[in-house]
Design a protein around this motif. Structure first.
Motif, PDB file in Angstrom:
ATOM      1  N   CYS A  20      13.970  35.380  65.744  1.00  0.00           N
ATOM      2  CA  CYS A  20      14.407  34.006  65.508  1.00  0.00           C
ATOM      3  C   CYS A  20      13.820  33.432  64.227  1.00  0.00           C
ATOM      4  O   CYS A  20      12.683  33.749  63.848  1.00  0.00           O
ATOM      5  CB  CYS A  20      13.997  33.108  66.675  1.00  0.00           C
ATOM      6  N   ALA A  33      13.564  29.496  62.070  1.00  0.00           N
ATOM      7  CA  ALA A  33      13.831  28.059  61.995  1.00  0.00           C
ATOM      8  C   ALA A  33      13.794  27.686  60.520  1.00  0.00           C
ATOM      9  O   ALA A  33      12.900  28.112  59.787  1.00  0.00           O
ATOM     10  CB  ALA A  33      12.789  27.269  62.781  1.00  0.00           C
ATOM     11  N   ALA A  39      23.509  26.273  62.514  1.00  0.00           N
ATOM     12  CA  ALA A  39      22.774  27.106  63.467  1.00  0.00           C
ATOM     13  C   ALA A  39      23.707  28.181  64.002  1.00  0.00           C
ATOM     14  O   ALA A  39      24.918  27.983  64.069  1.00  0.00           O
ATOM     15  CB  ALA A  39      22.226  26.258  64.619  1.00  0.00           C
ATOM     16  N   LEU A  70      22.912  30.881  67.108  1.00  0.00           N
ATOM     17  CA  LEU A  70      21.949  31.525  68.004  1.00  0.00           C
ATOM     18  C   LEU A  70      22.226  33.010  68.178  1.00  0.00           C
ATOM     19  O   LEU A  70      21.306  33.784  68.466  1.00  0.00           O
ATOM     20  CB  LEU A  70      21.951  30.824  69.361  1.00  0.00           C
ATOM     21  N   LEU A  82      17.931  29.467  64.594  1.00  0.00           N
ATOM     22  CA  LEU A  82      17.735  28.314  65.463  1.00  0.00           C
ATOM     23  C   LEU A  82      18.232  27.022  64.836  1.00  0.00           C
ATOM     24  O   LEU A  82      18.391  26.023  65.537  1.00  0.00           O
ATOM     25  CB  LEU A  82      16.256  28.167  65.812  1.00  0.00           C
ATOM     26  N   LEU A 122       9.522  24.685  66.737  1.00  0.00           N
ATOM     27  CA  LEU A 122      10.598  25.495  67.310  1.00  0.00           C
ATOM     28  C   LEU A 122      10.274  26.979  67.201  1.00  0.00           C
ATOM     29  O   LEU A 122      10.458  27.745  68.148  1.00  0.00           O
ATOM     30  CB  LEU A 122      11.922  25.192  66.601  1.00  0.00           C
ATOM     31  N   ALA A 149       9.653  29.783  70.140  1.00  0.00           N
ATOM     32  CA  ALA A 149      10.368  31.057  70.218  1.00  0.00           C
ATOM     33  C   ALA A 149       9.389  32.227  70.240  1.00  0.00           C
ATOM     34  O   ALA A 149       9.594  33.219  70.946  1.00  0.00           O
ATOM     35  CB  ALA A 149      11.328  31.185  69.034  1.00  0.00           C
TER      36      ALA A 149
END
Length: 326
Positions: free
Chosen positions: A62, A64, A105, A107, A112, A124, A128
């Motif tokens: 992930c 951000a 975003a 996913l 994210l 965030l 994760a």
């Protein structure tokens, strides 16, 4: 190091950087027409950072992002056409045209989201990373923030939490020298943002953000540590943006010819081409072919995005709530 990368990996890295550059420079042109709603913050000039970090990640890891997130999205594998449609506010965008430039975003790609709140991506990513640790799945989380975001309390709290809980998290400070119009030399108390890592009990390293290979090597070491359960790392990537903080920024705070000189002497794409062709790893013809392919991709994305429909009134209340199965 470049010797550790295969020809296909080098070609992919160049394609990622070239796609980001072409995407952003085309947006610079298109925004001037008045057809794109909202604010746009361009990532041109910073391509080596996103490409160097994301080369070590896959869809299950992930990230951000920030308000300047297009490059992160592209490097993470988000569809270029879907991004362009999103920026144009069209229903076919990756977020249905409801997010726009600052809130893309995906996913499915581990993206994210870009974020209009400075420094807000750090918690965030820490969350994760905590999920990855609890699941024991070997995944990592990465957060990007700028020199302005490096002074935000949310970033400090996330770094502290990541160290306390030994989370598989990378903190990437993209220091382009300015927080909007405020020079980081004035607003950041230490010479290197990476020096702050000591206060949070994690390794910190500063790298040349114009050099893809320097970023790639530092990120590779940090990702390896994180996957091995050895905790977080702070990496400061020193680079420069080629355009203003936002489209329309007059950039009167920058020195005359500052960007021109950087483009001519330090550009990451130029350095990548020179290094790989000089070493005989890639040919000019191979790189030129990628340039042509990318230009066609961007042209097609703009054409399709302009022709696509906008969201309707019926779309207004969709995607507001998440429903969980009992």
């Amino acid at each position: 190091m470049s010797t550790e990368l295969t020809r296909d990996q080098l070609l992919h890295a160049y394609k990622v950087m070239r796609t980001i550059r072409a995407f952003e420079e085309r947006l610079h042109t298109e925004f001037a027409t008045g057809e794109i709603p909202g604010f746009v913050h361009l990532y041109a000039g910073e391509e080596a950072s996103a490409a160097g970090v994301m080369a070590h990640l896959d869809d299950l890891d992930c990230i951000a992002s920030t308000h300047r997130g297009h490059g992160h999205c592209i490097a993470k594998g988000v569809d270029v056409y879907g991004m362009m449609a999103e920026i144009y506010g069209k229903k076919t965008g990756v977020c249905g045209g409801k997010g726009g430039s600052m809130h893309i975003a995906d996913l499915d790609k581990g993206m994210l989201g870009a974020n209009g709140i400075v420094g807000a991506g750090a918690p965030l990513a820490a969350g994760a990373a905590l999920a990855a640790k609890l699941k024991g799945n070997g995944r990592v989380a990465v957060v990007f923030f700028g020199d302005g975001g490096s002074n935000e309390g949310a970033v400090f709290e996330a770094m502290n939490l990541a160290s306390i809980m030994n989370l598989p998290c990378l903190f990437i400070a993209e220091n382009n020298g300015y927080a909007e119009a405020t020079a980081s030399k004035w607003s950041v108390a230490c010479d290197h943002i990476a020096d702050r890592a000591v206060g949070f009990g994690m390794p910190g390293v500063t790298v040349d953000g114009f050099d893809f290979f320097a970023v790639h090597e530092a990120a590779g070491e940090a990702v390896k540590r994180a996957r091995a359960g050895e905790g977080p790392t702070l990496i400061e990537v020193k680079l420069s943006r080629y355009y203003g903080h936002f489209e329309g920024d007059a950039q009167t705070y920058r020195a005359p010819d500052e960007v021109k000189n950087i483009r001519e002497t330090r550009d990451c794409l130029m350095q990548f081409r020179e290094r790989t062709t000089r070493a005989g790893q890639l040919t000019t013809a191979q790189l030129d072919e990628i340039d042509q392919q990318v230009d066609k991709t961007i042209e097609d994305a703009v054409r399709r995005a302009k022709a696509d429909p906008k969201p309707t009134a019926a779309d207004l209340l969709t995607d507001v709530y998440v429903e969980y199965a009992a």
